[in-house]
Write a protein that holds these residues in place. Structure first.
Motif, PDB file in Angstrom:
ATOM      1  N   LYS A 143       0.845  -1.213   0.000  1.00  0.00           N
ATOM      2  CA  LYS A 143       0.000   0.000   0.000  1.00  0.00           C
ATOM      3  C   LYS A 143       0.871   1.250   0.000  1.00  0.00           C
ATOM      4  O   LYS A 143       0.563   2.227  -0.679  1.00  0.00           O
ATOM      5  CB  LYS A 143      -0.941   0.018   1.204  1.00  0.00           C
ATOM      6  N   SER A 144       1.951   1.216   0.756  1.00  0.00           N
ATOM      7  CA  SER A 144       2.863   2.359   0.800  1.00  0.00           C
ATOM      8  C   SER A 144       3.508   2.590  -0.559  1.00  0.00           C
ATOM      9  O   SER A 144       3.587   3.725  -1.038  1.00  0.00           O
ATOM     10  CB  SER A 144       3.943   2.156   1.865  1.00  0.00           C
ATOM     11  N   GLU A 145       3.968   1.522  -1.187  1.00  0.00           N
ATOM     12  CA  GLU A 145       4.589   1.634  -2.505  1.00  0.00           C
ATOM     13  C   GLU A 145       3.593   2.155  -3.542  1.00  0.00           C
ATOM     14  O   GLU A 145       3.939   2.977  -4.398  1.00  0.00           O
ATOM     15  CB  GLU A 145       5.173   0.286  -2.947  1.00  0.00           C
ATOM     16  N   GLU A 146       2.361   1.684  -3.470  1.00  0.00           N
ATOM     17  CA  GLU A 146       1.316   2.154  -4.383  1.00  0.00           C
ATOM     18  C   GLU A 146       1.083   3.658  -4.193  1.00  0.00           C
ATOM     19  O   GLU A 146       0.985   4.409  -5.164  1.00  0.00           O
ATOM     20  CB  GLU A 146       0.021   1.382  -4.115  1.00  0.00           C
ATOM     21  N   THR A 147       1.033   4.093  -2.948  1.00  0.00           N
ATOM     22  CA  THR A 147       0.822   5.513  -2.666  1.00  0.00           C
ATOM     23  C   THR A 147       2.020   6.330  -3.121  1.00  0.00           C
ATOM     24  O   THR A 147       1.858   7.429  -3.662  1.00  0.00           O
ATOM     25  CB  THR A 147       0.531   5.730  -1.167  1.00  0.00           C
ATOM     26  N   ILE A 148       3.218   5.811  -2.953  1.00  0.00           N
ATOM     27  CA  ILE A 148       4.418   6.504  -3.434  1.00  0.00           C
ATOM     28  C   ILE A 148       4.339   6.708  -4.938  1.00  0.00           C
ATOM     29  O   ILE A 148       4.611   7.799  -5.446  1.00  0.00           O
ATOM     30  CB  ILE A 148       5.697   5.724  -3.038  1.00  0.00           C
ATOM     31  N   ARG A 149       3.940   5.664  -5.675  1.00  0.00           N
ATOM     32  CA  ARG A 149       3.814   5.782  -7.129  1.00  0.00           C
ATOM     33  C   ARG A 149       2.758   6.827  -7.507  1.00  0.00           C
ATOM     34  O   ARG A 149       2.961   7.613  -8.430  1.00  0.00           O
ATOM     35  CB  ARG A 149       3.482   4.425  -7.756  1.00  0.00           C
ATOM     36  N   GLU A 150       1.641   6.832  -6.786  1.00  0.00           N
ATOM     37  CA  GLU A 150       0.594   7.817  -7.069  1.00  0.00           C
ATOM     38  C   GLU A 150       1.089   9.240  -6.814  1.00  0.00           C
ATOM     39  O   GLU A 150       0.810  10.148  -7.600  1.00  0.00           O
ATOM     40  CB  GLU A 150      -0.644   7.531  -6.211  1.00  0.00           C
ATOM     41  N   ILE A 151       1.826   9.435  -5.732  1.00  0.00           N
ATOM     42  CA  ILE A 151       2.356  10.764  -5.420  1.00  0.00           C
ATOM     43  C   ILE A 151       3.394  11.177  -6.461  1.00  0.00           C
ATOM     44  O   ILE A 151       3.404  12.330  -6.903  1.00  0.00           O
ATOM     45  CB  ILE A 151       2.947  10.790  -3.987  1.00  0.00           C
ATOM     46  N   GLN A 152       4.238  10.253  -6.876  1.00  0.00           N
ATOM     47  CA  GLN A 152       5.221  10.560  -7.918  1.00  0.00           C
ATOM     48  C   GLN A 152       4.529  10.970  -9.217  1.00  0.00           C
ATOM     49  O   GLN A 152       4.977  11.894  -9.902  1.00  0.00           O
ATOM     50  CB  GLN A 152       6.156   9.368  -8.154  1.00  0.00           C
ATOM     51  N   GLN A 153       3.426  10.305  -9.546  1.00  0.00           N
ATOM     52  CA  GLN A 153       2.664  10.657 -10.738  1.00  0.00           C
ATOM     53  C   GLN A 153       2.084  12.060 -10.601  1.00  0.00           C
ATOM     54  O   GLN A 153       2.130  12.860 -11.532  1.00  0.00           O
ATOM     55  CB  GLN A 153       1.551   9.634 -10.987  1.00  0.00           C
ATOM     56  N   LYS A 154       1.535  12.363  -9.422  1.00  0.00           N
ATOM     57  CA  LYS A 154       0.986  13.703  -9.179  1.00  0.00           C
ATOM     58  C   LYS A 154       2.069  14.768  -9.283  1.00  0.00           C
ATOM     59  O   LYS A 154       1.837  15.843  -9.847  1.00  0.00           O
ATOM     60  CB  LYS A 154       0.322  13.774  -7.801  1.00  0.00           C
ATOM     61  N   ILE A 155       3.250  14.466  -8.755  1.00  0.00           N
ATOM     62  CA  ILE A 155       4.364  15.418  -8.840  1.00  0.00           C
ATOM     63  C   ILE A 155       4.735  15.664 -10.298  1.00  0.00           C
ATOM     64  O   ILE A 155       4.942  16.810 -10.711  1.00  0.00           O
ATOM     65  CB  ILE A 155       5.576  14.919  -8.022  1.00  0.00           C
ATOM     66  N   ALA A 156       4.813  14.592 -11.086  1.00  0.00           N
ATOM     67  CA  ALA A 156       5.136  14.740 -12.513  1.00  0.00           C
ATOM     68  C   ALA A 156       4.087  15.600 -13.223  1.00  0.00           C
ATOM     69  O   ALA A 156       4.432  16.469 -14.039  1.00  0.00           O
ATOM     70  CB  ALA A 156       5.244  13.363 -13.175  1.00  0.00           C
ATOM     71  N   GLU A 157       2.820  15.366 -12.903  1.00  0.00           N
ATOM     72  CA  GLU A 157       1.752  16.167 -13.508  1.00  0.00           C
ATOM     73  C   GLU A 157       1.842  17.627 -13.079  1.00  0.00           C
ATOM     74  O   GLU A 157       1.663  18.533 -13.892  1.00  0.00           O
ATOM     75  CB  GLU A 157       0.387  15.584 -13.139  1.00  0.00           C
ATOM     76  N   LEU A 158       2.134  17.866 -11.802  1.00  0.00           N
ATOM     77  CA  LEU A 158       2.274  19.237 -11.310  1.00  0.00           C
ATOM     78  C   LEU A 158       3.475  19.933 -11.949  1.00  0.00           C
ATOM     79  O   LEU A 158       3.406  21.116 -12.289  1.00  0.00           O
ATOM     80  CB  LEU A 158       2.391  19.255  -9.787  1.00  0.00           C
ATOM     81  N   GLU A 159       4.580  19.202 -12.135  1.00  0.00           N
ATOM     82  CA  GLU A 159       5.757  19.787 -12.787  1.00  0.00           C
ATOM     83  C   GLU A 159       5.440  20.158 -14.231  1.00  0.00           C
ATOM     84  O   GLU A 159       5.880  21.195 -14.721  1.00  0.00           O
ATOM     85  CB  GLU A 159       6.947  18.839 -12.706  1.00  0.00           C
ATOM     86  N   GLN A 160       4.655  19.327 -14.909  1.00  0.00           N
ATOM     87  CA  GLN A 160       4.250  19.625 -16.280  1.00  0.00           C
ATOM     88  C   GLN A 160       3.342  20.858 -16.304  1.00  0.00           C
ATOM     89  O   GLN A 160       3.472  21.720 -17.168  1.00  0.00           O
ATOM     90  CB  GLN A 160       3.555  18.422 -16.908  1.00  0.00           C
ATOM     91  N   MET A 161       2.416  20.940 -15.351  1.00  0.00           N
ATOM     92  CA  MET A 161       1.545  22.116 -15.256  1.00  0.00           C
ATOM     93  C   MET A 161       2.370  23.373 -15.017  1.00  0.00           C
ATOM     94  O   MET A 161       2.138  24.412 -15.650  1.00  0.00           O
ATOM     95  CB  MET A 161       0.539  21.936 -14.116  1.00  0.00           C
ATOM     96  N   LEU A 162       3.347  23.285 -14.129  1.00  0.00           N
ATOM     97  CA  LEU A 162       4.203  24.422 -13.817  1.00  0.00           C
ATOM     98  C   LEU A 162       4.973  24.869 -15.051  1.00  0.00           C
ATOM     99  O   LEU A 162       5.033  26.069 -15.353  1.00  0.00           O
ATOM    100  CB  LEU A 162       5.172  24.065 -12.682  1.00  0.00           C
ATOM    101  N   ALA A 163       5.547  23.925 -15.791  1.00  0.00           N
ATOM    102  CA  ALA A 163       6.295  24.266 -16.997  1.00  0.00           C
ATOM    103  C   ALA A 163       5.389  24.947 -18.031  1.00  0.00           C
ATOM    104  O   ALA A 163       5.778  25.940 -18.651  1.00  0.00           O
ATOM    105  CB  ALA A 163       6.938  23.010 -17.593  1.00  0.00           C
ATOM    106  N   SER A 164       4.172  24.440 -18.188  1.00  0.00           N
ATOM    107  CA  SER A 164       3.232  25.057 -19.134  1.00  0.00           C
ATOM    108  C   SER A 164       2.853  26.464 -18.705  1.00  0.00           C
ATOM    109  O   SER A 164       2.799  27.378 -19.529  1.00  0.00           O
ATOM    110  CB  SER A 164       1.968  24.204 -19.264  1.00  0.00           C
ATOM    111  N   LEU A 165       2.601  26.651 -17.421  1.00  0.00           N
ATOM    112  CA  LEU A 165       2.253  27.983 -16.926  1.00  0.00           C
ATOM    113  C   LEU A 165       3.420  28.951 -17.056  1.00  0.00           C
ATOM    114  O   LEU A 165       3.229  30.126 -17.396  1.00  0.00           O
ATOM    115  CB  LEU A 165       1.787  27.916 -15.474  1.00  0.00           C
TER     116      LEU A 165
END
Length: 143
Positions: A90-112
């Motif tokens: 469960k911890s590893e799954e949550t880590i992967r989800e958070i990493q995905q969210k971070i990648a999406e946020l970094e992409q949003m930041l770059a676009s902005l």
């Protein structure tokens, strides 16, 4: 009114002790994360263990665990070898989800940032003249 008795705390006192709202505790009860405690003297009373569970839920949510994952973790309180493997998974799954969210946020930041430097500070004086919708389609490569 928050009340503490020898048998436990009322929902108001439990909410305060756990750092949650009363409605949040009721929501967790409806979702099956915690068991609604029995009534004593006309009030439902929450034990120290209930407060620990509520604090765990609050902290686990801040770590990014979903309510379903938290419910599973709470069910594993026995501490067997099998439960340790589930906690790890469960911890590893949550880590992967958070990493995905971070990648999406970094992409949003770059676009902005690109939008801010190309369109918002571009040569054209207004969004109408810039062709905002066209710029969006071209990934801000137009102003």
């Amino acid at each position: 009114m928050a009340l503490e008795t020898k048998k436990g705390r009322t929902i108001g006192a439990a909410a305060k002790a756990a750092g949650l709202g009363v409605e949040t505790i009721r929501f967790y009860e409806r979702k099956g994360l915690i068991v609604q405690p029995p009534k004593h003297g006309g009030f439902r009373t929450y034990s120290d263990n209930d407060i620990k569970q509520l604090r765990f839920i609050r902290k686990a949510k801040t770590l990014g665990f979903t309510l379903d994952a938290i419910k599973s973790l709470l069910a594993l309180e026995s501490g067997t070898e099998e439960s340790n493997a589930v906690i790890h998974a469960k911890s590893e799954e949550t880590i992967r989800e958070i990493q995905q969210k971070i990648a999406e946020l970094e992409q949003m930041l770059a676009s902005l940032q690109k939008f801010s430097t190309s369109c918002a500070h571009g040569k054209k004086t207004s969004a109408k003249h810039c062709g905002l919708l066209e710029c969006f389609e071209k990934d801000w490569d137009c102003c």
